[in-house]
Scaffold this motif. Structure first.
Motif, short mmCIF file in Angstrom:
data_model
loop_
_atom_site.label_atom_id
_atom_site.label_comp_id
_atom_site.label_asym_id
_atom_site.label_seq_id
_atom_site.Cartn_x
_atom_site.Cartn_y
_atom_site.Cartn_z
N GLY A 135 12.41 68.43 84.43
CA GLY A 135 12.40 69.23 83.29
C GLY A 135 11.25 70.01 83.07
N SER A 136 10.50 70.26 84.30
CA SER A 136 9.36 71.09 83.99
C SER A 136 9.23 72.32 85.36
N ASN A 137 9.60 71.90 86.25
CA ASN A 137 9.62 72.84 87.46
C ASN A 137 10.81 73.82 87.62
N PHE A 138 10.47 74.86 88.28
CA PHE A 138 11.48 76.02 88.35
C PHE A 138 11.06 76.32 89.85
N THR A 139 11.95 76.40 90.82
CA THR A 139 11.63 76.77 92.13
C THR A 139 12.50 77.89 92.65
N LEU A 140 12.09 78.51 93.49
CA LEU A 140 12.62 79.43 94.49
C LEU A 140 12.38 79.02 95.73
N LYS A 141 13.70 79.07 96.58
CA LYS A 141 13.81 78.74 97.93
C LYS A 141 13.95 79.86 98.68
N ILE A 142 13.60 80.12 99.97
CA ILE A 142 14.02 81.10 100.72
C ILE A 142 14.28 80.37 101.98
N ARG A 143 15.52 80.45 102.52
CA ARG A 143 15.97 79.40 103.50
C ARG A 143 15.36 79.94 104.82
#
Lengths: 115, 111
Positions: free
Chosen positions: A72-80
């Motif tokens: 409910g709080s984190n928002f992530t960006l993943k670069i593979r």
């Protein structure tokens, strides 16, 4: 005053490695964004996210990129599999609504260095 | 594609001189937003202009939105060293409310 926070502030990685950049948007905001800024250049839109779905993505946001709201709080960006050209400042932003007149508040950024 | 152009790229002024940066969009905008980024910092929202021909002031900063809602300007009167940074205009575009930024104008102030 509530702020967008991002961790880490600086990430150094080897080419080909996966990285995850984390953001905590402002708590009552529903729309989330990732932007990047290559050193000395303008801020570029990557992706917008609402209701657990991508709303819009740019040409930069290819299959190597993904976003997630794991809780409910984190928002992530993943670069593979990072490339040298992924080196940049990555800014997370959030807004209450997705209206064009709504202000987007930016986090302090994560500086990603790919070696 | 949708673009926002901004000039000049760089301006170096003596403290007390005025400064202006200009922004031009390839498409009509619903609004234009201005951000300031201090060296090493992140974009900080300054103001939003919505109406055609709108003029807003924040102390020494004057923002204008053109009649056609495609261009805008930011004018700083009597610059101070605290004004140093990069000033970006940005227009919201698309269904996902992405902000399309201009290239920014870097302001340096000599004291």
């Amino acid at each position: 005053e509530p702020e967008v926070t991002q961790t880490p502030s600086h990430q150094v990685t080897q080419m080909g490695q996966e990285v995850i950049l984390r953001c905590v948007p402002i708590s009552n905001h529903l729309y989330f964004y990732w932007y990047r800024q290559i050193l000395g250049q303008k801020v570029e839109f990557l992706v917008s996210f609402y209701n657990n779905e991508i709303s819009e993505k740019s040409e930069i946001f290819d299959d190597q990129f993904s976003v997630e709201r794991p809780d409910g709080s984190n928002f992530t960006l993943k670069i593979r599999s990072t490339k040298l050209e992924d080196s940049a400042m990555y800014f997370c932003a959030s807004s209450v609504t997705g209206s064009h007149t709504d202000t987007q508040y930016f986090g302090p950024g994560t500086r990603l260095t790919v070696l | 594609g949708q673009q926002v152009m901004q000039i000049p790229q760089y301006q170096h002024v003596q403290e007390g001189e005025d400064f202006t940066t200009y922004c031009n969009s390839s498409t009509t905008l619903s609004n234009i937003q201005w951000y300031k980024q201090r060296p090493g910092g992140h974009p900080v929202f300054l103001i939003q202009l919505v109406k055609s021909g709108e003029v807003k002031k924040q102390k020494r900063l004057t923002f204008q939105f053109g009649e056609a809602k495609k261009n805008s300007s930011l004018h700083i009167t009597a610059t101070q060293t605290t004004d140093v940074g990069t000033y970006f205009c940005a227009g919201p575009m698309g269904s996902g409310n992405k902000l399309v930024f201009g290239a920014g104008t870097i302001l340096r102030v000599k004291s």
